[in-house]
Design an enzyme around this catalytic site. Structure first.
Site, short mmCIF file in Angstrom:
data_model
loop_
_atom_site.label_atom_id
_atom_site.label_comp_id
_atom_site.label_asym_id
_atom_site.label_seq_id
_atom_site.Cartn_x
_atom_site.Cartn_y
_atom_site.Cartn_z
N ARG A 149 -7.78 -0.28 6.02
CA ARG A 149 -6.96 0.70 5.30
C ARG A 149 -5.64 0.10 4.84
O ARG A 149 -5.02 0.61 3.90
CB ARG A 149 -6.70 1.93 6.16
CG ARG A 149 -7.94 2.79 6.43
CD ARG A 149 -7.60 4.03 7.23
NE ARG A 149 -6.41 4.67 6.68
CZ ARG A 149 -5.35 5.02 7.40
NH1 ARG A 149 -5.32 4.81 8.69
NH2 ARG A 149 -4.31 5.59 6.82
N ASP A 155 5.99 1.01 11.59
CA ASP A 155 4.72 0.34 11.29
C ASP A 155 4.65 -1.08 11.86
O ASP A 155 3.56 -1.65 11.95
CB ASP A 155 4.49 0.29 9.78
CG ASP A 155 3.95 1.59 9.22
OD1 ASP A 155 3.67 2.51 10.01
OD2 ASP A 155 3.81 1.71 7.99
N CYS A 160 -4.00 8.28 10.10
CA CYS A 160 -4.08 7.80 11.48
C CYS A 160 -3.59 8.85 12.47
O CYS A 160 -2.66 9.60 12.20
CB CYS A 160 -3.22 6.54 11.65
SG CYS A 160 -3.99 5.04 11.03
N LYS A 171 0.83 -1.21 0.00
CA LYS A 171 0.00 0.00 0.00
C LYS A 171 0.86 1.25 0.00
O LYS A 171 0.63 2.20 -0.76
CB LYS A 171 -0.91 0.01 1.22
CG LYS A 171 -1.75 1.27 1.36
CD LYS A 171 -2.26 1.50 2.76
CE LYS A 171 -1.23 2.15 3.63
NZ LYS A 171 -1.77 2.94 4.75
N ASN A 172 1.89 1.26 0.84
CA ASN A 172 2.73 2.45 0.98
C ASN A 172 3.60 2.70 -0.26
O ASN A 172 4.14 3.79 -0.42
CB ASN A 172 3.61 2.34 2.22
CG ASN A 172 2.80 2.49 3.50
OD1 ASN A 172 1.72 3.06 3.50
ND2 ASN A 172 3.31 1.96 4.59
N ARG A 197 2.46 14.89 12.36
CA ARG A 197 2.99 14.51 11.06
C ARG A 197 3.06 15.77 10.21
O ARG A 197 2.25 15.99 9.32
CB ARG A 197 2.11 13.44 10.42
CG ARG A 197 1.93 12.24 11.31
CD ARG A 197 0.86 11.29 10.82
NE ARG A 197 1.40 10.29 9.93
CZ ARG A 197 0.67 9.33 9.35
NH1 ARG A 197 -0.62 9.29 9.58
NH2 ARG A 197 1.22 8.45 8.55
#
Length: 414
Positions: A395, A303, A115, A22-23, A120
């Site tokens: 997600r 993560d 999230c 995904k990233n 961030r």
């Protein structure tokens, strides 16, 4: 809102294929706006975050089609105003700033979301794009940006931010002249983006090192591209098997990308066997305690901190986990404690004293990786658990309950 109901204490064993990252895919979607021709991306899991960014591309004017994991994008930018619903759900929406500016568009972009794992900031994104010649103004709740012509520059990042590195790369490929990004992020997802851009005709060199050079070109073309496997998904399933006393084979894995994760599993007594594009893990009789400190790649990934904490909560001995990336990434601790974990937190340090068994409980996922950690805990625990907030997990994990069921876990969505 859906939740997972999980019956624990069942062995997790078998074989599954890891999905594409995904990233890695999210920056590819943003970069697809740079092409003059249609783009094809293969093996795309239709996760919630990917759906949201595809909706934003459609809002810009792109024609988007996806079927059986095959994504086709026909880039067409009719609208640079994307201060719309969806932006505040997704951190990666900030990457549209670089691609729209590269196409010479005036941009109105809602503040990116994601999230709630800590501060961030987007200051490094703004700094880098400004040095390339963009005029950027931060307003209440949205960003305004415009540019006459992006020009190459030397950009030093105060922190090796993955998102900022990607955003500057995306903007720089169509800029005039050479851009040098110093103290760049070295993550595999950055290398994947560079390979994608180069497949379209860009000239990006040095990705994977802390200095990236981009020679601007006048035009990019279509390509067909397969993203890298998801290293965090692989690590999560490895932890699941270790906690649930099983033996698990994962295919579609680049072992080099999960080297720091493998090292910690071995320290914990988990047997790890590396193959060609595959990895196999065998759970020990009992996991051993180990210490973890999250760091930018090639350090231990932030993560994976929550899934590893879940695993270490039933380890023999005491583990210390230091979170250096995000200051609010221990939201799962209170929920693990409800299941019988013995964890104490002071600032960015968590001390985890392993217990023999966790017990089923009603808990709530408050972010993506913390949610996955709670599912792992519930699968290993005695009794039945309910994990609220399944949408957080959706997600980042595709077909999560389907894979878990195929491996012997008892999980259902309610």
């Amino acid at each position: 809102m859906s939740k997972f109901v999980i019956e624990g204490a069942n062995k997790i064993s078998g074989s599954i294929k890891v999905h594409s990252s995904k990233n890695a895919i999210l920056p590819l979607l943003a970069a697809s706006l740079l092409s003059s021709d249609p783009i094809e991306i293969l093996d795309v899991p239709l996760l919630e975050d990917i759906k949201v960014l595809l909706q934003l591309l459609s809002h810009c004017g792109c024609d988007v089609k996806i079927e059986d994991g095959k994504l086709q994008i026909t880039p067409d930018i009719k609208n640079g105003d994307i201060n719309v619903d969806g932006v505040n759900k997704l951190r990666a929406s900030i990457l549209l700033l670089g691609s729209l500016l590269a196409r010479g568009k005036k941009v109105v972009l809602g503040m990116p979301g994601g999230c709630n794992i800590g501060t961030r900031p987007i200051d490094l994104h703004i700094k880098g794009l400004s040095q390339l010649g963009a005029e950027i103004k931060l307003n209440q709740g949205y960003i305004e940006a415009k540019v006459k012509k992006l020009k190459g520059a030397k950009v030093y990042l105060d922190f090796p931010s993955v998102g900022a590195t990607e955003n500057i790369m995306i903007a720089a490929v169509l800029a005039e002249g050479e851009t040098i990004i110093e103290n760049a992020a070295t993550e595999p997802e950055v290398v994947c983006l560079a390979n994608f851009l180069n497949s379209m005709g860009a000239k990006v060199m040095g990705a994977g090192t802390d200095t990236i050079r981009v020679l601007g070109v006048k035009k990019l073309f279509g390509c067909s591209f397969v993203p890298i496997p998801d290293r965090i998904e692989a690590g999560t399933y490895m932890a699941m098997a270790a906690m649930c006393g099983g033996e698990l084979e994962l295919t579609n894995v680049i072992c080099e990308h999960i080297r720091p994760i493998i090292a910690k599993f071995k320290e914990s007594g988990v047997k790890v066997y590396e193959g060609e594009n595959a990895v196999r893990v065998e759970a020990p009789d009992r996991i051993l305690a180990t210490d973890i400190k999250t760091l930018p790649y090639p350090g231990f990934p932030t993560d994976m901190q929550a899934p590893m904490m879940s695993m270490l909560s039933i380890a023999k001995g005491t583990s210390v986990i230091i979170e250096t990336i995000f200051e609010n990434r221990f939201l799962h601790v209170g929920e693990l404690v409800k299941m019988g974990a013995n964890i104490k937190v002071e600032g960015r340090v968590a001390v985890v004293e392993g217990v023999k068994k966790l017990k089923g409980a009603k808990v709530e996922a408050k972010d993506l990786r913390g949610g996955a950690a709670l599912v792992l805990a519930a699968l290993s625990a005695e009794g039945v658990s309910e994990v609220e907030g399944a949408f957080h997990i959706d997600r980042g994990y595709f077909e999560f309950e389907k894979n878990i069921t195929s491996l012997g876990g008892k999980i259902k969505r309610v």
